[in-house]
Design a protein around this motif. Structure first.
Motif, PDB file in Angstrom:
ATOM      1  N   GLU A   1      -8.122  -4.323   0.798  1.00 56.86           N
ATOM      2  CA  GLU A   1      -7.116  -4.762  -0.177  1.00 56.86           C
ATOM      3  C   GLU A   1      -5.916  -5.443   0.476  1.00 56.86           C
TER       4      GLU A   1
ATOM      5  N   ILE B   1      -3.292  -4.315   2.148  1.00 55.24           N
ATOM      6  CA  ILE B   1      -2.012  -3.731   1.768  1.00 55.24           C
ATOM      7  C   ILE B   1      -0.976  -3.965   2.870  1.00 55.24           C
TER       8      ILE B   1
ATOM      9  N   ARG C   1       2.218  -4.156  -1.837  1.00 54.60           N
ATOM     10  CA  ARG C   1       1.198  -3.168  -2.149  1.00 54.60           C
ATOM     11  C   ARG C   1       1.153  -2.169  -0.994  1.00 54.60           C
TER      12      ARG C   1
ATOM     13  N   GLU D   1       1.334  -0.755  -6.549  1.00 61.42           N
ATOM     14  CA  GLU D   1       1.506  -2.197  -6.652  1.00 61.42           C
ATOM     15  C   GLU D   1       2.832  -2.534  -7.318  1.00 61.42           C
TER      16      GLU D   1
END
Length: 409
Positions: A48, A50, A3, A232
């Motif tokens: 998130e 990432i 991601r 993603e």
């Protein structure tokens, strides 16, 4: 599962042009708009978890960055470093770096691209490897097709390859690393993170090729929600999802109202329309007003009285709205005086309303660069022409009316 974030054209430090007399609370938000949006993106990146961020050019608004902005960025990049999130940074035509940020020490998680095409590799937690290929501008204009220097996907070394490219499609402007989508696709990459165009545009679905636009609109042309792509990995493909970071929304509103006789009625109708349709926090709005106006109402519209009074009402009622401009777009405007020859007007206006004349008449002794840049805009010169035409039509109509009265004796 990989991601990452695709962002570009952040233009940290860019001033909002053309705004006057804004309330203090909005002025503070404007001053911090670009950094606020950037912080929102960093917050989400951490939340998130990432893997990395791709910044595809024009992180700054100019090649000369202030100490304040550099300190801000180092703080934000250090926040990412604490979470093991990498940053891949390229410079565009606004923040081009002839000496690649000499004297700036970025945190260890930041990878800069220089003026030649380069590839960085990153190992992912699931054991896969991603290659990120890009370049930076070493000067404001790059007329060569830099895409020709990008290697083919290096499948023997990576599972995914991402291209970062700041440039203009199909040579629309040959000064900014022109390219064709077909040229990008021949490289076999899994994602092209483009920068330079401030509006989101999808040029190819799979593999994705597209502009993400800016994080925060900075003038009346940059309307609508702004933000970044959270990308993603899904079934071997890289799929972008838009995330909004707008703290101040620029909007153009076409407002159609019934015929109005008094200024109070006009202001009340405008207020009701705007408040009813407000679905965002702070908005800066350019109104295109479609209705029949009396000469008096049109005069107040053209001299800015209506805009001033409407903003006062909005602020008195604690509305998060600011009217930047109200223009009159009613069909019947311009048909009021057929005696004014259109070709004559267009020929004359072209000579009168150009930046050279405006500079000589109004700006010659004004040193502030941002004022001159504002009047250089084609939209501003068009607005001046339009308002001048309406005023001339009104004056000539009044003369015609006086002549009719004289003839009744």
């Amino acid at each position: 599962m990989m991601r990452f974030i695709h962002t570009a054209d952040i233009h940290l430090g860019h001033p909002f042009l053309g705004l006057q007399n804004v309330p203090e609370k909005l002025a503070t938000l404007i001053a911090n708009a670009t950094t606020t949006s950037f912080s929102k993106m960093i917050d989400l990146a951490i939340a998130e978890k990432i893997d990395f961020i791709c910044i595809s050019g024009d992180l700054f608004d100019s090649q000369n960055q202030s100490i304040h902005l550099l300190d801000f960025l180092i703080t934000q990049f250090n926040r990412l470093a604490a979470e093991n999130i990498m940053v891949y940074l390229s410079y565009g035509n606004h923040d081009y770096q002839p000496q690649q940020n000499a004297g700036v020490s970025w945190p260890s998680n930041v990878r800069e691209f220089d003026n030649s095409v380069k590839t960085y590799y990153q190992s992912l937690p699931d054991g896969k490897t991603v290659a990120i290929t890009g370049f930076s501008y070493g000067q404001q204009h790059v007329k060569t097709e830099v895409i020709n220097q990008f290697p083919l996907k290096q499948t023997q070394r990576c599972d995914f390859q991402i291209g970062m490219y700041h440039g203009g499609i199909d040579g629309a402007n040959g000064n900014y690393a022109p390219f064709k989508v077909s040229e990008l696709l021949t490289k076999g990459y899994d994602y092209w993170a483009l920068g330079h165009i401030h509006q989101r545009q999808i040029l190819n679905e799979v593999p994705f090729v597209g502009y993400v636009g800016s994080l925060q609109g900075q003038n009346s042309k940059e309307t609508g929600a702004k933000g970044f792509y959270l990308v993603e990995e899904e079934n071997g493909k890289l799929v972008p999802y838009f995330e909004e970071t707008t703290s101040i929304l620029w909007r153009t509103a076409l407002v159609k109202l019934p015929q109005t006789v008094t200024q109070r009625e006009l202001l009340n109708n405008l207020y009701t329309n705007l408040v009813t349709n407000n679905q965002h926090s702070w908005q800066i709005i350019n109104i295109e007003l479609d209705m029949t106006l009396t000469d008096t109402l049109l005069l107040r519209l053209n001299d800015g009285t209506t805009t001033l009074q409407l903003n006062e009402i909005l602020q008195q009622n604690n509305q998060y709205l600011w009217i930047n401009n109200i223009s009159y777009v009613h069909e019947e405007q311009g048909a009021r005086l057929p005696e004014l020859d259109e070709q004559f007007w267009l020929a004359t206006a072209k000579k009168v309303f150009n930046f050279e004349n405006i500079h000589q008449v109004a700006l010659k002794k004004i040193p502030e660069l941002f004022i001159a840049e504002y009047f250089e805009q084609e939209a501003v010169q068009t607005k001046l022409k339009k308002q001048a035409l309406e005023l001339m039509q009104q004056e000539l109509a009044d003369v015609g009316s006086d002549m009719d009265e004289d003839n009744t004796d």
